[in-house]
Design an enzyme around this catalytic site. Structure first.
Site, PDB file in Angstrom:
ATOM      1  CB  SER A 211      -0.914   0.016   1.224  1.00  0.00           C
ATOM      2  OG  SER A 211      -0.162   0.262   2.413  1.00  0.00           O
ATOM      3  CB  THR A 212       0.094   4.680  -1.220  1.00  0.00           C
ATOM      4  OG1 THR A 212      -0.033   4.275  -2.598  1.00  0.00           O
ATOM      5  CG2 THR A 212       0.737   6.055  -1.169  1.00  0.00           C
ATOM      6  N   GLY A 215       4.166   2.260   2.193  1.00  0.00           N
ATOM      7  CA  GLY A 215       5.334   2.727   1.446  1.00  0.00           C
ATOM      8  C   GLY A 215       5.888   4.022   2.000  1.00  0.00           C
ATOM      9  CD  GLU A 232       3.407  -2.690  -7.732  1.00  0.00           C
ATOM     10  OE1 GLU A 232       2.452  -1.953  -7.371  1.00  0.00           O
ATOM     11  OE2 GLU A 232       3.322  -3.912  -7.830  1.00  0.00           O
ATOM     12  CB  CYS A 266      -0.836  -3.371  -7.286  1.00  0.00           C
ATOM     13  SG  CYS A 266      -0.439  -3.877  -5.601  1.00  0.00           S
TER      14      CYS A 266
END
Length: 458
Positions: A211-212, A215, A232, A266
């Protein structure tokens, strides 16, 4: 008996129970390892790295091919674990795919770059690479991390998702049969272990898929060790269907671009902008396919759609659909749990007459739901497609390939597909833009991302 599962399962009194995604029965117990275990693994990996690098590209590639052959030989066993933990139908297919990608990295040619008379750019090992993986393709993505790192002479400490640890532990068991000691080590632990791995001073590179939000935390943690990063992260991939598109010709590909792995990808198609002139036809075609796609346990190979992998993600999917319903969107098909199949099954859902601003459009659903949004002006569709912080993938659908390509050039995404969505290739670089991450995986660029540069001048 699944010998791979037996080899990696911890005793019940010390391990953490892992549940079958479809039946919610215990399939095994994951080891519960600590920060101290992690520190020991990193130390051992650092000690093993120099001799692993000294083997050279040819020998490392040979050993990687042996691992790939062994993965293929045990694909049914490994695939059974994947299906149990993750829920997907094609568990063995993921295992065979991982072997294919491992050979791809082993076979990719990388040479020093000539920089003019007397100067060469070389790519040399970094040291110890930290791999932190997701739960949607646990084995495949583990190999995406491991293969280029190993090929370039690094050692790897890999932390699998807490939701799907056993399949990654089984994969690493196969690697360990062929590689020198401590070249690849898996650590099964909690978020504290993951955070410590990202910030450890002996980690030279972090590769993360997830997940962002996570990240961003990894970026913050890496400030402590200045580790290089390949991230990613999440994607809210938009597709644009142009006027004049032959909907029946693309409907199957369009549907599976959104619903592959039950939408838990994703780079899956997450929101679809369709021109007025073909809107109702597209909605009907997608709904027909959603209703026809067999859903059930991945242990039945006749099924195409499985469960949502975990309760937290199931709740996200249900919340987004309910929000759309409350906003007056049209639930064309699905829109409810399939309780007769099990607690984590959600019917394939097509939502029409919904707009930007609805949570199901603005957020990544990561499940078996597709919102279909009407537009009348292509420029407006491009603006809306780009109106997100994420930029992993996108697609354009139309009869005129040149016109579709011109639209693709305007979309803010790391990969834009034409009349397809989500396909990746071992030799074609892949990565995101904006909040979907940075760095490239696959092919020569993926190898370079796992190396430091060194210029030699004579």
């Amino acid at each position: 008996m699944n010998e791979l599962l037996t080899a990696v399962t911890a005793p019940a009194d010390t391990g953490r129970p892992i549940l079958d995604a479809a039946t919610r029965e215990v399939i095994g117990y994951a080891p519960v390892q600590s920060v101290d275990d992690l520190a020991a693994a990193i130390s051992a990996a650092a000690a093993a790295q120099t001799s692993w690098a000294a083997l050279g590209h040819a020998e490392r590639s040979r050993l990687m091919r042996l691992v790939a052959d062994d993965i293929d030989a045990h694909a049914e066993e490994l695939g059974e674990i994947i299906t149990q933990e993750q829920g997907k139908v094609a568990g063995a297919g993921e295992a065979h795919g991982a072997a294919h990608w491992l050979r791809g990295a082993a076979d990719t040619v990388i040479e020093p770059q000539q920089l003019g008379e007397g100067a060469e750019l070389h790519y040399v090992p970094l040291g110890v690479v930290a791999s932190i993986g997701p739960w949607n393709f646990p084995v495949m993505i583990a190999v995406w991390h491991l293969a280029p790192a190993l090929r370039m002479g690094n050692t790897v400490v890999i932390k699998p998702s807490e939701n799907t640890p056993l399949s990654v532990l089984a994969l690493v068991e196969i690697f360990r049969r062929h590689l020198p000691d401590d070249v690849v080590t898996a650590i099964s632990g909690d978020r504290e272990v993951g955070a410590t791995l990202a910030s450890h001073p002996d980690i030279a590179k972090i590769v993360f898929t997830g997940s962002t939000a996570t990240g961003r935390r990894i970026v913050e943690s890496s400030a402590a060790n200045l580790a290089r990063l390949t991230l990613e992260l999440g994607g809210n991939d938009a597709g644009i269907v142009l006027p004049g598109t032959d909907i029946e010709a693309v409907a199957d590909t369009l549907f599976w671009g959104a619903f592959m792995n039950t939408g838990q990808v994703c780079a899956a198609l997450k929101r679809l902008y369709v021109h007025d002139s073909v809107y109702e036809e597209t909605v009907a075609a997608l709904a027909a396919r959603a209703e026809a796609a067999p859903m059930g346990s991945g242990h039945d190979k006749g099924n195409r759609l499985g469960p949502v992998q975990n309760p937290a993600q199931f709740d996200i999917v249900a919340r987004l659909v309910e929000d759309a319903r409350e906003r007056g969107a049209r639930i064309v098909t699905g829109g409810e749990p399939a309780v007769e199949l099990g607690p984590l099954f959600y019917r394939a859902t097509i939502i029409a007459d919904v707009e930007d601003g609805a949570a199901v459009v603005d957020e990544e659903q990561f499940g078996p739901v597709l919102p279909v949004i009407r537009y009348s002006d292509v420029d407006d569709a491009v603006r809306r497609a780009n109106g997100t912080e994420q930029g992993l993938g996108a697609s354009v659908w139309g009869a005129d390939a040149d016109a579709a390509t011109a639209i693709a050039q305007r979309l803010e995404a790391g990969t834009v597909w034409i009349n397809q969505h989500g396909g990746v290739d071992p030799q074609v670089p892949f990565g995101g833009t904006k909040a979907s991450g940075y760095g490239l995986e696959f092919g020569v660029e993926g190898l370079k991302a796992m190396a430091a540069t060194k210029v030699i001048r004579r």
